[in-house]
Design a protein around this motif. Sequence first.
Motif, short mmCIF file in Angstrom:
data_model
loop_
_atom_site.label_atom_id
_atom_site.label_comp_id
_atom_site.label_asym_id
_atom_site.label_seq_id
_atom_site.Cartn_x
_atom_site.Cartn_y
_atom_site.Cartn_z
N ARG A 84 -2.72 2.42 -3.60
CA ARG A 84 -3.66 3.07 -2.68
C ARG A 84 -4.82 3.73 -3.41
O ARG A 84 -5.99 3.47 -3.08
CB ARG A 84 -2.91 4.07 -1.80
CG ARG A 84 -3.74 4.65 -0.68
CD ARG A 84 -2.96 5.64 0.17
NE ARG A 84 -3.07 5.42 1.58
CZ ARG A 84 -2.07 5.24 2.41
NH1 ARG A 84 -0.83 5.27 1.96
NH2 ARG A 84 -2.29 5.03 3.69
N TYR A 86 0.81 -1.21 0.00
CA TYR A 86 0.00 0.00 0.00
C TYR A 86 0.85 1.26 0.00
O TYR A 86 0.42 2.31 -0.49
CB TYR A 86 -0.89 -0.04 1.24
CG TYR A 86 -2.22 0.66 1.13
CD1 TYR A 86 -3.12 0.37 0.10
CD2 TYR A 86 -2.61 1.57 2.09
CE1 TYR A 86 -4.35 0.99 0.03
CE2 TYR A 86 -3.85 2.20 2.03
CZ TYR A 86 -4.71 1.91 1.00
OH TYR A 86 -5.93 2.51 0.93
N TYR A 103 -9.32 -4.39 3.80
CA TYR A 103 -8.16 -3.99 4.59
C TYR A 103 -6.92 -3.97 3.70
O TYR A 103 -6.80 -4.74 2.74
CB TYR A 103 -7.93 -4.98 5.74
CG TYR A 103 -9.12 -5.08 6.67
CD1 TYR A 103 -9.33 -4.14 7.66
CD2 TYR A 103 -10.03 -6.13 6.54
CE1 TYR A 103 -10.42 -4.24 8.52
CE2 TYR A 103 -11.12 -6.24 7.39
CZ TYR A 103 -11.31 -5.28 8.37
OH TYR A 103 -12.40 -5.37 9.21
N ALA A 104 -5.98 -3.08 4.07
CA ALA A 104 -4.77 -2.91 3.28
C ALA A 104 -3.55 -2.91 4.19
O ALA A 104 -3.65 -2.54 5.36
CB ALA A 104 -4.83 -1.60 2.49
N ALA A 150 -14.20 6.88 -0.65
CA ALA A 150 -13.73 5.81 0.21
C ALA A 150 -13.29 6.41 1.53
O ALA A 150 -12.74 7.52 1.58
CB ALA A 150 -12.59 5.06 -0.44
N GLN A 197 -8.78 2.29 -3.22
CA GLN A 197 -9.84 3.14 -2.68
C GLN A 197 -10.95 3.35 -3.70
O GLN A 197 -12.14 3.30 -3.36
CB GLN A 197 -9.26 4.47 -2.23
CG GLN A 197 -8.38 4.37 -1.00
CD GLN A 197 -7.95 5.72 -0.47
OE1 GLN A 197 -8.41 6.76 -0.93
NE2 GLN A 197 -7.06 5.71 0.50
N TYR A 212 -4.71 -0.64 7.36
CA TYR A 212 -5.83 0.28 7.21
C TYR A 212 -7.11 -0.49 6.89
O TYR A 212 -7.09 -1.50 6.19
CB TYR A 212 -5.56 1.28 6.07
CG TYR A 212 -4.18 1.85 6.11
CD1 TYR A 212 -3.92 3.04 6.80
CD2 TYR A 212 -3.11 1.18 5.50
CE1 TYR A 212 -2.63 3.56 6.86
CE2 TYR A 212 -1.81 1.69 5.58
CZ TYR A 212 -1.59 2.87 6.25
OH TYR A 212 -0.30 3.37 6.34
N SER A 213 -8.22 0.01 7.38
CA SER A 213 -9.52 -0.43 6.89
C SER A 213 -9.98 0.57 5.84
O SER A 213 -9.74 1.78 5.97
CB SER A 213 -10.54 -0.54 8.02
OG SER A 213 -10.91 0.74 8.49
N VAL A 214 -10.59 0.07 4.78
CA VAL A 214 -11.10 0.93 3.71
C VAL A 214 -12.56 0.55 3.46
O VAL A 214 -12.87 -0.59 3.11
CB VAL A 214 -10.27 0.78 2.42
CG1 VAL A 214 -10.83 1.69 1.33
CG2 VAL A 214 -8.81 1.11 2.69
N ASP A 215 -13.43 1.53 3.66
CA ASP A 215 -14.87 1.30 3.52
C ASP A 215 -15.43 2.32 2.53
O ASP A 215 -14.76 3.30 2.16
CB ASP A 215 -15.55 1.47 4.87
CG ASP A 215 -16.87 0.73 4.97
OD1 ASP A 215 -17.42 0.33 3.91
OD2 ASP A 215 -17.37 0.54 6.10
N GLU A 240 -10.81 5.73 4.58
CA GLU A 240 -9.66 4.97 5.06
C GLU A 240 -9.38 5.30 6.52
O GLU A 240 -9.27 6.48 6.88
CB GLU A 240 -8.43 5.29 4.21
CG GLU A 240 -7.17 4.57 4.66
CD GLU A 240 -5.96 5.01 3.87
OE1 GLU A 240 -5.87 4.64 2.67
OE2 GLU A 240 -5.11 5.75 4.43
#
Length: 243
Positions: free
Chosen positions: A178, A171, A194-195, A232, A182, A222-225, A234
């Motif tokens: 990244r 990442y 997750y990254a 996104a 995202q 990181y969580s990415v939602d 992060e």
Amino acid sequence: MVADAPTILATSGGIVAGSRTRWEVGPLTRHAVDLAGVTGRAPRVCYVGTAGGDAAEGIRNFYDMAQLAGFAGSHLSLFTMPNVPDVREHLLSQDVIWVFGGSVAGLLATWELHGVGEAMREAWEAGVVLTGVSAGSICWHVGGTTDSFGPDLRPITNGLALLPYSNGVHYDSEEQRRPLFQSLVADGTLPPGYATDDGAGLLYRGTELVEALAENGSAGAYSVDRGPHGTALEIPLDVRRLR
């Protein structure tokens, strides 16, 4: 001996430069082996280099690492034919399966031909610890970003989905990773996930992320939602530093 719950340690690391060998087992992989809970004998660790075309150099490097680390090493090759009589039986007999990087698209296609994905699921459910780096991280998830098709990264969405999340690797070290990850989460191509920066890993018990780990002092996870209006979100995760 097997782990006390289905366990995956998905990483952007796990190997470090060696002093007497090209590579040595890094703290992340050592932790994966510890999670298998082996006592009284050498842990059985199987190297899977499908993503690198089962390159002979990778296999040699693994056995050098395994000997130095005190592992009972083995490997699974699929080119030009499987090197073991029964792939499922071999994988289920391991304490840890260590999947290396390369082409995750090639890995998934070849595993499909040989029924490896189903064998991996069965091994995971039986308590064999699954770990790996890069392609060997993405493969356990729904998908992620890949250079399998060329230098411009593209999504991969046909992972084994043992874990119902997307996964971003490298990442911090590859500039396309990244922003593409995202954007793919934001537009729904990939589910939230997750990254990991290089040197970080994600430990799952069952399908729950229980902690982020790192084998250096700077790597993050990181969580990415999905956020509002096609964005996104992060969020940095707490990371435990291994020594």
